[in-house]
Design a protein around this motif. Structure first.
Motif, PDB file in Angstrom:
ATOM      1  N   VAL A  28      51.943  20.900  26.820  1.00 19.25           N
ATOM      2  CA  VAL A  28      52.583  22.216  26.643  1.00 19.25           C
ATOM      3  C   VAL A  28      51.724  23.319  27.252  1.00 19.25           C
ATOM      4  N   VAL A  29      50.389  23.250  27.028  1.00 18.44           N
ATOM      5  CA  VAL A  29      49.470  24.262  27.577  1.00 18.44           C
ATOM      6  C   VAL A  29      49.444  24.192  29.099  1.00 18.44           C
ATOM      7  N   VAL A  30      49.426  22.977  29.647  1.00 14.75           N
ATOM      8  CA  VAL A  30      49.399  22.805  31.108  1.00 14.75           C
ATOM      9  C   VAL A  30      50.667  23.360  31.745  1.00 14.75           C
ATOM     10  N   ILE A  31      51.820  23.077  31.153  1.00 20.82           N
ATOM     11  CA  ILE A  31      53.091  23.588  31.685  1.00 20.82           C
ATOM     12  C   ILE A  31      53.115  25.108  31.647  1.00 20.82           C
ATOM     13  N   HIS A  32      52.644  25.673  30.533  1.00 26.04           N
ATOM     14  CA  HIS A  32      52.594  27.137  30.432  1.00 26.04           C
ATOM     15  C   HIS A  32      51.694  27.728  31.513  1.00 26.04           C
ATOM     16  N   PHE A  33      50.554  27.084  31.775  1.00 29.64           N
ATOM     17  CA  PHE A  33      49.612  27.577  32.785  1.00 29.64           C
ATOM     18  C   PHE A  33      50.204  27.454  34.193  1.00 29.64           C
ATOM     19  N   LEU A  34      50.819  26.321  34.489  1.00 27.89           N
ATOM     20  CA  LEU A  34      51.402  26.102  35.822  1.00 27.89           C
ATOM     21  C   LEU A  34      52.523  27.075  36.110  1.00 27.89           C
ATOM     22  N   PHE A  35      53.402  27.291  35.148  1.00 23.44           N
ATOM     23  CA  PHE A  35      54.529  28.200  35.375  1.00 23.44           C
ATOM     24  C   PHE A  35      54.078  29.649  35.436  1.00 23.44           C
ATOM     25  N   ARG A  36      52.974  29.938  34.807  1.00 25.83           N
ATOM     26  CA  ARG A  36      52.443  31.297  34.886  1.00 25.83           C
ATOM     27  C   ARG A  36      51.889  31.577  36.272  1.00 25.83           C
ATOM     28  N   LYS A  37      51.350  30.563  36.917  1.00 23.99           N
ATOM     29  CA  LYS A  37      50.801  30.732  38.258  1.00 23.99           C
ATOM     30  C   LYS A  37      51.891  30.733  39.318  1.00 23.99           C
ATOM     31  N   THR A  38      52.893  29.920  39.137  1.00 26.30           N
ATOM     32  CA  THR A  38      53.984  29.841  40.121  1.00 26.30           C
ATOM     33  C   THR A  38      55.147  30.694  39.656  1.00 26.30           C
ATOM     34  N   VAL A  39      54.962  32.004  39.665  1.00 26.05           N
ATOM     35  CA  VAL A  39      55.982  32.916  39.155  1.00 26.05           C
ATOM     36  C   VAL A  39      57.212  32.946  40.039  1.00 26.05           C
ATOM     37  N   ILE A  99      52.893  40.807  39.501  1.00 25.34           N
ATOM     38  CA  ILE A  99      54.068  40.358  38.748  1.00 25.34           C
ATOM     39  C   ILE A  99      53.670  39.896  37.353  1.00 25.34           C
ATOM     40  N   THR A 100      52.583  39.121  37.268  1.00 23.66           N
ATOM     41  CA  THR A 100      52.099  38.651  35.963  1.00 23.66           C
ATOM     42  C   THR A 100      51.723  39.827  35.071  1.00 23.66           C
ATOM     43  N   LYS A 101      51.041  40.813  35.644  1.00 24.11           N
ATOM     44  CA  LYS A 101      50.634  41.999  34.892  1.00 24.11           C
ATOM     45  C   LYS A 101      51.843  42.768  34.383  1.00 24.11           C
ATOM     46  N   ARG A 102      52.863  42.953  35.273  1.00 19.54           N
ATOM     47  CA  ARG A 102      54.071  43.691  34.885  1.00 19.54           C
ATOM     48  C   ARG A 102      54.853  42.959  33.789  1.00 19.54           C
ATOM     49  N   GLU A 112      53.724  40.749  31.590  1.00 15.62           N
ATOM     50  CA  GLU A 112      52.988  40.790  30.328  1.00 15.62           C
ATOM     51  C   GLU A 112      53.162  42.147  29.646  1.00 15.62           C
ATOM     52  N   LYS A 113      53.105  43.209  30.423  1.00 16.13           N
ATOM     53  CA  LYS A 113      53.301  44.553  29.877  1.00 16.13           C
ATOM     54  C   LYS A 113      54.711  44.714  29.336  1.00 16.13           C
ATOM     55  N   LYS A 114      55.695  44.131  30.053  1.00 13.85           N
ATOM     56  CA  LYS A 114      57.086  44.206  29.624  1.00 13.85           C
ATOM     57  C   LYS A 114      57.293  43.468  28.305  1.00 13.85           C
ATOM     58  N   SER A 115      56.674  42.291  28.179  1.00 13.81           N
ATOM     59  CA  SER A 115      56.819  41.509  26.952  1.00 13.81           C
ATOM     60  C   SER A 115      56.129  42.194  25.778  1.00 13.81           C
ATOM     61  N   GLU A 116      55.019  42.888  26.033  1.00 13.22           N
ATOM     62  CA  GLU A 116      54.333  43.619  24.958  1.00 13.22           C
ATOM     63  C   GLU A 116      55.179  44.778  24.458  1.00 13.22           C
ATOM     64  N   GLU A 117      55.864  45.468  25.376  1.00 16.77           N
ATOM     65  CA  GLU A 117      56.695  46.612  24.983  1.00 16.77           C
ATOM     66  C   GLU A 117      57.929  46.193  24.206  1.00 16.77           C
ATOM     67  N   THR A 118      58.466  45.002  24.541  1.00 16.55           N
ATOM     68  CA  THR A 118      59.642  44.520  23.819  1.00 16.55           C
ATOM     69  C   THR A 118      59.277  43.868  22.500  1.00 16.55           C
TER      70      THR A 118
END
Length: 336
Positions: free
Chosen positions: A21-32, A325-328, A330-336
């Motif tokens: 689960v952690v590996v999938i989360h990391f891979l998908f975070r890199k390949t946005v 994109i990752t930064k934006r 993450e900021k969007k998810s924090e605001e919601t």
């Protein structure tokens, strides 16, 4: 030690599930860039891995096979019941969400109209789509509703805005068209043209069309166009016969039905803040993220057949885009 050894297989299955689960989360975070084509594959894969890990953990438990079969049977029945009970809403909305993504009719930042709702898309989730209205409120619509309703999407590369006005038969058609086109140019619209829609009992119905390049300014530009038409008509002495203007005049034939001081100039445009900048702040951010993803996709395609010197520039550009994109997001998810 014997008890620990008997649970070794179960512990390994649990730890393996967590690691995957952690590996999938990391891979998908890199390949946005993959989130645009397959937006829900990460959630789907995580669900499958957790489900398989749960069954594997139970299968490795040091208990009798009959007890294992009973536990697995109960889990299977519960899972089947959950899917059956929620299929009417959850599965329907999920399938509708996938269909909306595949067809690509609209995306984040697009201006859409659904029923009586007019706003801009801020988020496309698997079960719902979020729209921000002109009053800055956010409405969440089920994806199934969007599939069943007709959705009017404003094109990003420009859209024609229009307004209708009725003018009396005593005014020359040429004069009316010239006034409407002048108002269109003053508002910064291009490719303007005028239609005569119908002959009414009291007046002629005209409709002005003008191309707006920045579709995000649709609401404020439409309001500005109405104001400009009023000003131009007042300057030219043309009376608007809407809704009804009778020929009977108690003030005399030379009197005009024009409001006093209506032709006065307003404040400079610089002092006026566009309504969309305040109303659709969240939608603007969603559109910005979508634009960055498009740039990333184009840069990735160019990288395949690029020369060595060009590859280095493209790789740097891709890295910067991915980080932004990752930064934006993450900021969007924090605001919601």
């Amino acid at each position: 030690m014997d008890i620990f050894g008997s649970y070794t297989s179960t512990i390994i299955a649990v730890l393996s599930t967590i690691v995957l689960v952690v590996v999938i989360h990391f891979l998908f975070r890199k390949t946005v860039e993959s989130s645009k084509r397959w937006p829900y594959q990460r959630q789907f894969l995580v669900f499958l891995i957790v489900l398989v890990g749960l069954f594997m953990s139970i299968a490795f438990l040091p208990i009798h096979n009959e007890v294992k079969n009973q536990i697995l049977s109960v889990l299977g029945i519960l899972l089947s019941a959950i899917i059956a009970l929620s299929s009417t809403t959850l599965v329907s909305n999920a399938m509708a969400g996938l269909m909306l993504r595949v067809t690509g009719e609209f995306r984040g930042g697009d201006f859409i109209e659904v029923g009586t709702l007019v706003g801009r898309v801020t988020d496309l989730a698997i079960f719902h789509t979020e729209i921000q209205l002109i009053n800055r409120d956010v409405v969440s619509l089920p994806n199934l509703y969007l599939v069943q309703q007709s959705v009017h999407v404003t094109r990003r590369d420009g859209t024609f805005i229009n307004l209708a006005v009725s003018i009396g038969y005593t005014v020359s058609r040429v004069e009316v068209e010239e006034a409407l086109l002048e108002a269109s140019k003053k508002c910064g619209l291009t490719d303007g043209f005028v239609f005569i829609e119908s002959f009414l009992d009291h007046a002629i119905s005209y409709r002005l069309y003008g191309l707006l390049k920045e579709s995000g300014e649709r609401l404020s530009k439409l309001s500005e166009l109405h104001k400009t038409v009023l000003d131009v008509f007042c300057e030219r002495g043309i009376e608007i016969a809407s809704p009804v203007l009778n020929d009977r005049r108690e003030l005399g034939k030379d009197s005009l039905y024009l409001p006093k001081g209506s032709a006065k100039k307003e404040k400079p445009a610089k002092e006026t803040i566009a309504a969309e900048k305040v109303a659709f702040d969240k939608a603007d951010e969603a559109q910005s993220i979508e634009d960055l993803k498009q740039q990333l996709e184009k840069a990735t395609k160019k990288l395949e057949g690029a020369a060595k010197t060009t590859k280095e520039k493209l790789e740097k550009q891709i890295k910067v885009l991915e980080e932004e994109i990752t930064k934006r997001e993450e900021k969007k998810s924090e605001e919601t």
